[in-house]
Design a protein around this motif. Structure first.
Motif, PDB file in Angstrom:
ATOM      1  N   LYS A   1       0.887  -0.993   0.036  1.00  0.00           N
ATOM      2  CA  LYS A   1       0.344   0.174  -0.237  1.00  0.00           C
ATOM      3  C   LYS A   1       0.875   1.032  -0.200  1.00  0.00           C
ATOM      4  CE  LYS A   1      -4.197   1.982   1.850  1.00  0.00           C
ATOM      5  NZ  LYS A   1      -4.349   3.251   1.825  1.00  0.00           N
ATOM      6  N   LYS A   2       0.401   2.267  -1.085  1.00  0.00           N
ATOM      7  CA  LYS A   2       2.032   3.452  -1.511  1.00  0.00           C
ATOM      8  C   LYS A   2       1.627   4.346   0.019  1.00  0.00           C
ATOM      9  CE  LYS A   2       2.145   7.126  -4.664  1.00  0.00           C
ATOM     10  NZ  LYS A   2       1.528   7.305  -5.402  1.00  0.00           N
ATOM     11  N   ARG A   3       2.189   4.810   0.689  1.00  0.00           N
ATOM     12  CA  ARG A   3       2.377   5.744   1.268  1.00  0.00           C
ATOM     13  C   ARG A   3       2.253   7.895   0.596  1.00  0.00           C
ATOM     14  NH1 ARG A   3       8.098   5.798   4.423  1.00  0.00           N
ATOM     15  NH2 ARG A   3       7.473   8.320   4.882  1.00  0.00           N
ATOM     16  N   ASP A   4       1.196   8.351   1.514  1.00  0.00           N
ATOM     17  CA  ASP A   4       1.132   9.426   0.888  1.00  0.00           C
ATOM     18  C   ASP A   4       2.429  10.336   1.157  1.00  0.00           C
ATOM     19  OD1 ASP A   4      -0.505  11.486   0.315  1.00  0.00           O
ATOM     20  OD2 ASP A   4      -1.839  11.646   1.062  1.00  0.00           O
ATOM     21  N   ILE A   5       2.875  10.659   0.324  1.00  0.00           N
ATOM     22  CA  ILE A   5       3.960  11.778   0.997  1.00  0.00           C
ATOM     23  C   ILE A   5       3.615  13.235   0.424  1.00  0.00           C
ATOM     24  CG2 ILE A   5       6.705  12.127   0.692  1.00  0.00           C
ATOM     25  CD1 ILE A   5       7.052   8.963   1.537  1.00  0.00           C
ATOM     26  N   THR A   6       3.782  14.254   1.269  1.00  0.00           N
ATOM     27  CA  THR A   6       4.324  15.271   0.802  1.00  0.00           C
ATOM     28  C   THR A   6       4.824  16.651   1.391  1.00  0.00           C
ATOM     29  OG1 THR A   6       1.754  16.127   1.855  1.00  0.00           O
ATOM     30  CG2 THR A   6       1.546  15.082   0.000  1.00  0.00           C
ATOM     31  N   ARG A   7       4.954  15.687   2.736  1.00  0.00           N
ATOM     32  CA  ARG A   7       5.805  17.053   3.472  1.00  0.00           C
ATOM     33  C   ARG A   7       7.570  15.926   3.529  1.00  0.00           C
ATOM     34  NH1 ARG A   7       3.643  21.091   6.503  1.00  0.00           N
ATOM     35  NH2 ARG A   7       5.005  20.002   8.379  1.00  0.00           N
ATOM     36  N   ILE A  58       7.093   1.730  -6.330  1.00  0.00           N
ATOM     37  CA  ILE A  58       6.562   3.575  -7.182  1.00  0.00           C
ATOM     38  C   ILE A  58       6.146   3.529  -8.319  1.00  0.00           C
ATOM     39  CG2 ILE A  58       6.237   3.730  -4.881  1.00  0.00           C
ATOM     40  CD1 ILE A  58       7.750   5.886  -4.742  1.00  0.00           C
ATOM     41  N   ASP A  59       8.129   3.318  -9.013  1.00  0.00           N
ATOM     42  CA  ASP A  59       8.470   3.577 -10.054  1.00  0.00           C
ATOM     43  C   ASP A  59       8.668   4.910 -10.473  1.00  0.00           C
ATOM     44  OD1 ASP A  59       9.542   2.095 -12.944  1.00  0.00           O
ATOM     45  OD2 ASP A  59       7.743   4.080 -13.415  1.00  0.00           O
ATOM     46  N   PHE A  60       8.424   6.029 -11.124  1.00  0.00           N
ATOM     47  CA  PHE A  60       8.484   7.263 -11.124  1.00  0.00           C
ATOM     48  C   PHE A  60       7.757   7.909 -10.724  1.00  0.00           C
ATOM     49  CE2 PHE A  60       9.477  11.304 -13.439  1.00  0.00           C
ATOM     50  CZ  PHE A  60      11.181  11.454 -12.701  1.00  0.00           C
ATOM     51  N   ASP A  61       7.126   8.412  -8.873  1.00  0.00           N
ATOM     52  CA  ASP A  61       5.723   9.002  -9.318  1.00  0.00           C
ATOM     53  C   ASP A  61       6.186  10.353  -8.624  1.00  0.00           C
ATOM     54  OD1 ASP A  61       3.200   8.681  -8.161  1.00  0.00           O
ATOM     55  OD2 ASP A  61       4.438   9.008  -5.335  1.00  0.00           O
ATOM     56  N   VAL A  62       5.584  10.921  -9.866  1.00  0.00           N
ATOM     57  CA  VAL A  62       5.437  12.870  -9.643  1.00  0.00           C
ATOM     58  C   VAL A  62       4.517  13.319  -8.483  1.00  0.00           C
ATOM     59  CG1 VAL A  62       5.535  14.858 -10.814  1.00  0.00           C
ATOM     60  CG2 VAL A  62       6.230  12.848 -12.132  1.00  0.00           C
ATOM     61  N   LEU A  63       5.158  13.844  -7.542  1.00  0.00           N
ATOM     62  CA  LEU A  63       4.610  14.623  -6.807  1.00  0.00           C
ATOM     63  C   LEU A  63       3.467  15.403  -7.009  1.00  0.00           C
ATOM     64  CD1 LEU A  63       6.403  14.261  -3.599  1.00  0.00           C
ATOM     65  CD2 LEU A  63       5.238  12.110  -4.802  1.00  0.00           C
ATOM     66  N   GLU A  64       2.006  15.593  -6.115  1.00  0.00           N
ATOM     67  CA  GLU A  64       1.432  17.255  -7.195  1.00  0.00           C
ATOM     68  C   GLU A  64       1.321  18.297  -6.289  1.00  0.00           C
ATOM     69  OE1 GLU A  64      -2.909  15.976  -7.534  1.00  0.00           O
ATOM     70  OE2 GLU A  64      -3.034  14.285  -8.838  1.00  0.00           O
ATOM     71  N   HIS A  65       1.742  17.505  -5.116  1.00  0.00           N
ATOM     72  CA  HIS A  65       2.326  18.746  -4.775  1.00  0.00           C
ATOM     73  C   HIS A  65       3.287  18.017  -3.181  1.00  0.00           C
ATOM     74  CE1 HIS A  65      -1.805  20.707  -4.862  1.00  0.00           C
ATOM     75  NE2 HIS A  65      -2.404  19.108  -4.575  1.00  0.00           N
ATOM     76  N   HIS A  66       4.829  19.108  -3.127  1.00  0.00           N
ATOM     77  CA  HIS A  66       5.090  19.140  -1.698  1.00  0.00           C
ATOM     78  C   HIS A  66       5.620  19.951  -1.122  1.00  0.00           C
ATOM     79  CE1 HIS A  66       7.009  20.273  -5.456  1.00  0.00           C
ATOM     80  NE2 HIS A  66       9.026  20.510  -4.626  1.00  0.00           N
ATOM     81  N   GLU A  67       6.286  19.852   0.249  1.00  0.00           N
ATOM     82  CA  GLU A  67       6.884  20.687   0.849  1.00  0.00           C
ATOM     83  C   GLU A  67       7.977  20.777   1.862  1.00  0.00           C
ATOM     84  OE1 GLU A  67       4.990  22.966   4.441  1.00  0.00           O
ATOM     85  OE2 GLU A  67       4.025  21.924   4.056  1.00  0.00           O
ATOM     86  N   PHE A  68       9.036  21.201   1.747  1.00  0.00           N
ATOM     87  CA  PHE A  68      10.177  20.986   1.877  1.00  0.00           C
ATOM     88  C   PHE A  68      10.507  21.982   3.530  1.00  0.00           C
ATOM     89  CE2 PHE A  68      11.705  19.919  -2.233  1.00  0.00           C
ATOM     90  CZ  PHE A  68      11.917  18.740  -1.776  1.00  0.00           C
ATOM     91  N   LEU A  69      10.661  21.556   4.820  1.00  0.00           N
ATOM     92  CA  LEU A  69      11.159  21.193   5.508  1.00  0.00           C
ATOM     93  C   LEU A  69      12.201  21.847   6.512  1.00  0.00           C
ATOM     94  CD1 LEU A  69       7.541  20.004   7.746  1.00  0.00           C
ATOM     95  CD2 LEU A  69       8.000  22.084   6.417  1.00  0.00           C
ATOM     96  N   ILE A  70      12.733  22.577   6.506  1.00  0.00           N
ATOM     97  CA  ILE A  70      14.290  22.961   6.702  1.00  0.00           C
ATOM     98  C   ILE A  70      14.301  23.571   8.485  1.00  0.00           C
ATOM     99  CG2 ILE A  70      16.641  23.865   6.450  1.00  0.00           C
ATOM    100  CD1 ILE A  70      15.551  23.967   3.449  1.00  0.00           C
TER     101      ILE A  70
END
Length: 197
Positions: free
Chosen positions: A76-82, A185-197
């Protein structure tokens, strides 16, 4: 020294994907330790006939012949955005070892992020579970120095779909899209992403 390694292999409805890249990486590890006992990984795989499965093939090179175990886990694929950006210059994971202590320790520092982005010597390397690619001007770039050269990453490089580049951490915001890549997941383009530094 780690002597147990693994391959994560995708299977859908009993069909195994990209086995030649997993075989090649397995052989490179075995040969690096001076072992001539090369097994055909495909002969150890018998995934379920229905569904999407992660075939986890573990091989122990401390015994002769090499001991190989396989388990099948429904995927089951994880939902990753942050992404939590973490700096670690001393981490090494050039072979897919079962010992992932340093990666797991970094992952535990992600706070409320979904995943981590590991930065080594101010250059982007990898996430904890996948290689990464960044999009700019019609080209997908992937870090030249990943922690681990994943099988999907290598296949896409061979196919000319991604290009290696040094990606400085201070430049990541200039890219319009990112993608994660691994065997599942092969090559999974993320619709949204955020980098927290």
């Amino acid at each position: 020294m780690d002597k147990t390694f693994f391959e994560t292999i995708k299977a859908i409805d009993g069909k195994i994907y990209n086995i030649k890249y997993h075989q090649k990486r397995y052989e490179s590890v075995v040969k690096e330790f001076g072992i001539d006992d090369i097994q055909d990984l495909n002969s150890f795989l018998n995934p379920p006939e229905y569904g999407l499965y992660r075939c986890r093939l573990v091989y122990d090179i401390s015994v002769s012949p090499i001991h190989i175990d396989v388990e099948y886990v429904e995927y089951k694929k994880r939902d990753i955005t942050r992404f939590k950006v973490l700096f670690e210059n001393d981490i090494n994971y050039s072979k897919k070892s079962t010992c992932r202590d340093k990666i797991d320790k970094l992952y535990s520092l992600r706070d409320d992020a979904d995943e981590i982005l590991i930065v080594k010597n101010l250059l982007v390397s990898d996430t904890s579970i996948a290689n990464i690619a960044f999009y700019e001007n019609g080209i997908w770039f992937t870090p030249k120095l990943p922690l681990l050269n994943g099988t999907t990453r290598q296949r896409l490089l061979d196919e000319g779909k991604i290009i290696e580049a040094d990606i400085k951490i201070q430049d990541i915001k200039k890219y319009s899209k990112i993608a994660l890549m691994n065997a599942m997941i092969d090559f999974d383009v993320l619709e949204h992403h955020e980098f927290l530094i």
